[in-house]
Structures are given as structure tokens and as C-alpha cells.
Design an enzyme around this catalytic site. Structure first.
Site, PDB file in Angstrom:
ATOM      1  N   CYS A  12      31.301  32.212  15.107  1.00  0.00           N
ATOM      2  CA  CYS A  12      30.571  32.063  13.839  1.00  0.00           C
ATOM      3  C   CYS A  12      31.520  31.871  12.646  1.00  0.00           C
ATOM      4  CB  CYS A  12      29.665  33.277  13.624  1.00  0.00           C
ATOM      5  SG  CYS A  12      30.410  34.850  14.053  1.00  0.00           S
ATOM      6  N   HIS A  59      28.104  35.508   6.835  1.00  0.00           N
ATOM      7  CA  HIS A  59      29.513  35.875   6.681  1.00  0.00           C
ATOM      8  C   HIS A  59      30.070  35.196   5.429  1.00  0.00           C
ATOM      9  CE1 HIS A  59      29.249  37.541  10.563  1.00  0.00           C
ATOM     10  NE2 HIS A  59      30.035  36.738  11.261  1.00  0.00           N
TER      11      HIS A  59
HETATM   12  N1  NAP Z   1      25.440  37.317  16.575  1.00  0.00           N
HETATM   13  C1  NAP Z   1      26.182  36.291  16.148  1.00  0.00           C
HETATM   14  O1  NAP Z   1      26.368  36.067  14.941  1.00  0.00           O
HETATM   15  C2  NAP Z   1      26.798  35.353  17.119  1.00  0.00           C
HETATM   16  C3  NAP Z   1      27.407  34.207  16.626  1.00  0.00           C
HETATM   17  C4  NAP Z   1      27.988  33.312  17.509  1.00  0.00           C
HETATM   18  C5  NAP Z   1      27.965  33.595  18.853  1.00  0.00           C
HETATM   19  N2  NAP Z   1      27.395  34.742  19.319  1.00  0.00           N
HETATM   20  C6  NAP Z   1      27.386  34.966  20.761  1.00  0.00           C
HETATM   21  O2  NAP Z   1      26.071  34.685  21.238  1.00  0.00           O
HETATM   22  C7  NAP Z   1      25.757  35.531  22.346  1.00  0.00           C
HETATM   23  C8  NAP Z   1      24.492  36.316  22.022  1.00  0.00           C
HETATM   24  O3  NAP Z   1      24.756  37.135  20.898  1.00  0.00           O
HETATM   25  P1  NAP Z   1      23.622  37.976  20.155  1.00  0.00           P
HETATM   26  O4  NAP Z   1      24.266  38.435  18.911  1.00  0.00           O
HETATM   27  O5  NAP Z   1      22.358  37.210  20.098  1.00  0.00           O
HETATM   28  O6  NAP Z   1      23.443  39.199  21.181  1.00  0.00           O
HETATM   29  P2  NAP Z   1      22.246  40.245  21.279  1.00  0.00           P
HETATM   30  O7  NAP Z   1      21.479  40.306  20.004  1.00  0.00           O
HETATM   31  O8  NAP Z   1      22.836  41.490  21.811  1.00  0.00           O
HETATM   32  O9  NAP Z   1      21.284  39.622  22.403  1.00  0.00           O
HETATM   33  C9  NAP Z   1      21.637  39.551  23.763  1.00  0.00           C
HETATM   34  C10 NAP Z   1      20.546  38.852  24.540  1.00  0.00           C
HETATM   35  O10 NAP Z   1      20.965  38.758  25.917  1.00  0.00           O
HETATM   36  C11 NAP Z   1      19.895  39.190  26.731  1.00  0.00           C
HETATM   37  N3  NAP Z   1      20.382  39.687  28.016  1.00  0.00           N
HETATM   38  C12 NAP Z   1      21.174  40.751  28.235  1.00  0.00           C
HETATM   39  N4  NAP Z   1      21.397  40.874  29.567  1.00  0.00           N
HETATM   40  C13 NAP Z   1      20.725  39.866  30.177  1.00  0.00           C
HETATM   41  C14 NAP Z   1      20.555  39.465  31.530  1.00  0.00           C
HETATM   42  N5  NAP Z   1      21.113  40.112  32.537  1.00  0.00           N
HETATM   43  N6  NAP Z   1      19.785  38.378  31.783  1.00  0.00           N
HETATM   44  C15 NAP Z   1      19.208  37.676  30.769  1.00  0.00           C
HETATM   45  N7  NAP Z   1      19.327  38.019  29.472  1.00  0.00           N
HETATM   46  C16 NAP Z   1      20.080  39.101  29.181  1.00  0.00           C
HETATM   47  C17 NAP Z   1      19.199  40.266  25.920  1.00  0.00           C
HETATM   48  O11 NAP Z   1      17.909  40.465  26.456  1.00  0.00           O
HETATM   49  P3  NAP Z   1      17.183  41.926  26.454  1.00  0.00           P
HETATM   50  O12 NAP Z   1      16.593  42.074  25.079  1.00  0.00           O
HETATM   51  O13 NAP Z   1      16.150  41.772  27.512  1.00  0.00           O
HETATM   52  O14 NAP Z   1      18.238  42.932  26.765  1.00  0.00           O
HETATM   53  C18 NAP Z   1      19.199  39.582  24.549  1.00  0.00           C
HETATM   54  O15 NAP Z   1      18.167  38.627  24.512  1.00  0.00           O
HETATM   55  C19 NAP Z   1      26.987  36.414  22.550  1.00  0.00           C
HETATM   56  O16 NAP Z   1      27.802  35.844  23.531  1.00  0.00           O
HETATM   57  C20 NAP Z   1      27.679  36.388  21.191  1.00  0.00           C
HETATM   58  O17 NAP Z   1      29.062  36.620  21.284  1.00  0.00           O
HETATM   59  C21 NAP Z   1      26.791  35.612  18.491  1.00  0.00           C
END
Ligand code: NAP
Length: 330
Positions: free
Chosen positions: A125, A238
């Protein structure tokens, strides 16, 4: 056009749904997956409501495009296997970003690197927000050094991190003490100058991601970059304070005209009227705000300072991923 979103309940996954609607990405089928914990629940979105499916390789098959929005370890385990029975995978995690065989793409800058690839990495990000306004400056004046300090919102840590800011801020106001679980210190009314793990060189991995990814996206490993990444108690968007040393002398008129016409960038630079980039104005907006533009007094004619702010769940994640999809299916 069959699309799947894996990790739809997360901070990024929810925004992918919104961006598909906002960018009018066409589809015939759109299926939403998350973990077994969410299976059978319904997610409301601007595209209507979807019943969440439990992810499995067998179930997640036959799609033209999969948005992976789960975690690095999940992508390491499944992304390449998903390519066996699906056409494109756009991965939001950091797992493949530093793999020479996987393009790391900001469509406005380097979509040409996709070529015949079917697995595409979406940048970190902080890097995505930084790269968009810096690329035209890089093209016009060259970039020798970038020194950046970041002010990163809790949403960068996912949905649980945002929830912790809300809950612990309330606790702090009511009980004068905040706890922490997701973060290693209380986040309300605090800031934490450590995001991700520390590396042997003293930088954190989050800081090194800015170095590795900017060099890969600009296809120039000669740019020297030093970053300090700080978590601050905002919900989303950010901010970044940037000091540049360019290869050629800066022409301020050209800087304003470039930044004023760069797609995805909005100039917010009217300090006398108290207008500059801020999370409160950048949150929810597709564009990266750029302001506080000035020659810096360290690098002289080759020095430029900027302050930028962008919604990292949008250009820093979901929006960029959906823009990649738009380019793929144009
Ligand atoms: N947040 C940011 O600003 C941002 C920016 C760029 C990239 N990213 C990247 O994007 C990815 C997601 O980030 P996030 O911030 O959205 O994370 P998050 O809010 O923690 O969400 C994680 C998601 O993954 C799902 N999940 C977990 N275990 C799973 C499984 N075994 N099978 C299928 N789904 C599963 C969760 O579902 P449940 O609700 O069912 O647990 C939830 O929908 C990460 O790799 C992160 O590094 C994030």
C-alpha cells in the site's frame, strides 16, 4: 466473465467488491470466499449481498479472475495451484512481489510487464501511494534519492486492527487505559515506529518493501531509498512525507503541471487556505492527494519535498487490483 474474491470479509476484500461496482467491471458470475468461519454468512455490498463460500481449491475453480485477499502464507500455499484451473490470479499479499517471474503492477506505470503472465502481484500500500505521484517526477527529472517517513493507518493491518483502534479508543476514553492485541503497544493516542519485522540492516520489512517494490515498479535499482514506517491512530489512508533528490534541476512550474495532470493524483496544495493532504479528506477517495510541494533546502536545485495521502485500501490495494483487472479484460 467469472470472478472470485477470496478473503471477502477482510479490509481489502470488502473494498474489492466496492471497486468492482465503482469501476463497472463487468462480470457474469461473482463468487465470494472466506474461511470456514464465515461460510454461509451473508456479506452486504454495493453490488448486493453474497452468501460467503468456504474456500477450497476444488470449489474455487473455473474462474477467469481470482482476487486473492487473504495472507502471504495463504498465497504461498494456493496461488500457483489456483492457476491450474483458473485463468488469472491477482494477489494482494507480499508473497510474490519480489519474485522476478511475477510482475508487480501499477497499471498507470508498468502494465506492460504483465505480458503473458497469469499471476500478478499487487504492490504494498505505501509503495503504490508513493509511486503514483513520483513516477512523473522520475520521468521528468530523474530520481537519485528518496527519503520517506510514513504515517500509516490501522487499516493497513486489516479489519482486526481497525476494530482494535475503535474499541481501545473507547476504552481509553472511559477507563483511561487502552489494551492491545493486534498491535504490540496500545494504538489509541499513540504512534508506533515499527511495522512488520525488523531486518538485519535495522530497517523493518515494511520499510524495505518500499525500497524493493519502488525499484521493481520503476525498473530502476539505482534509486536510493530510505524509509521510516510509522503506525498512527487513524482508521484509513496512509500519509507520507517525502524528500527527493533528483538527477536534474527541478522546474517548479513543471512539477505542478505534471502533478496536476497525472491520472490518479489530486493536487491539494493551498496552505494559505489550510488545504493540504490529510487522511480525513483522502479516505474513501480513489486519488492520491499531493501537497506541501516545495523545493527543499538540503538538495538545493535538485531537491523537492512533498506530502501525500492516499487511501491504502483503494489505490494501495483493492482499487489497483481492480484496475489491473480492467486492463486485462479491456
Ligand atoms: N489492509 C491493507 O491496507 C492492505 C494493503 C495492501 C495489501 N494487503 C494485503 O492484502 C491481504 C488481505 O489483507 P486484509 O487487510 O484485507 O486482511 P484481513 O482484514 O485480516 O482479512 C483477511 C481475509 O482472509 C480471509 N481468510 C483467512 N483465512 C482464510 C482461509 N483459510 N480461507 C479463505 N479465506 C481466509 C478472512 O476470512 P474470515 O473473515 O472468514 O476469517 C478475511 O476475509 C494481506 O495479504 C495483506 O497483506 C493489505
Amino acid at each position: 466473465m467469472k470472478i472470485a474474491i477470496c478473503g471477502v470479509t477482510g479490509a481489502v476484500g470488502k473494498e474489492v467488491l466496492r471497486c468492482i461496482k465503482d469501476l463497472s467491471l463487468q462480470y457474469d458470475t461473482l463468487d465470494c470466499y472466506a474461511s470456514a468461519n464465515s461460510a454461509g454468512k451473508t456479506i452486504e455490498s454495493p453490488l448486493g449481498h453474497f452468501v460467503i463460500r468456504p474456500f477450497s481449491l476444488d470449489a474455487c475453480s473455473g474462474y477467469d479472475l481470482i482476487f486473492l485477499c487473504v495472507s502471504g502464507s495463504f498465497s504461498a500455499r494456493y496461488a500457483e495451484k489456483l492457476l491450474l484451473n483458473n485463468r488469472y490470479v491477482i494477489d494482494n499479499s507480499s508473497n510474490f512481489r519480489y519474485d522476478d517471474q511475477v510482475p508487480l503492477v501499477i497499471p498507470e506505470i508498468n502494465f506492460h510487464t504483465v505480458k503473458n503472465h497469469r499471476l500478478i502481484a499487487n504492490p504494498n500500500c505505501t509503495t503504490a501511494i508513493l509511486s503514483l505521484p513520483l513516477y512523473p517526477i522520475y520521468q521528468a527529472f530523474g530520481l537519485k534519492r528518496i527519503i520517506v517517513s510514513t504515517y500509516q493507518a490501522t487499516s493497513g493491518g486489516g479489519q482486526a486492527a481497525m476494530d482494535e483502534l475503535r474499541e481501545e479508543s473507547l476504552r481509553f476514553l472511559q477507563e483511561d487505559a487502552a489494551g492491545h492485541h493486534h498491535f504490540v503497544h496500545p494504538i489509541p493516542f499513540n504512534l508506533i515506529p515499527a511495522i512488520d519485522t525488523f531486518q538485519p540492516n535495522g530497517y523493518t520489512r515494511e520499510e524495505m518493501k518500499v525500497v524493493w517494490e519502488t525499484q521493481k515498479i520503476f525498473e530502476d535499482d539505482q534509486i536510493k531509498i530510505s524509509a521510516t514506517a510509522v503506525r498512527v491512530p487513524t482508521f484509513r489512508a496512509h500519509a507520507e512525507s517525502i524528500t527527493l533528490e533528483t538527477a536534474h534541476p527541478i522546474d517548479m512550474n513543471k512539477v505542478y503541471s505534471l502533478l496536476g495532470t497525472t491520472p490518479g493524483v489530486t493536487l491539494v496544495d493551498d496552505p494559505e487556505n489550510h488545504l493540504y493532504p490529510m487522511p480525513i479528506t483522502a479516505s474513501g477517495n480513489a486519488n492520491v492527494e499531493v501537497g506541501r510541494i516545495r523545493k527543499n533546502n538540503v538538495f538545493g536545485e535538485n531537491g523537492l519535498d512533498l506530502f501525500i495521502c492516499g487511501d491504502q485500501l483503494l489505490k494501495g490495494a483493492a482499487l489497483n487490483a481492480v484496475q489491473i483487472a480492467q486492463h486485462l479484460f479491456k
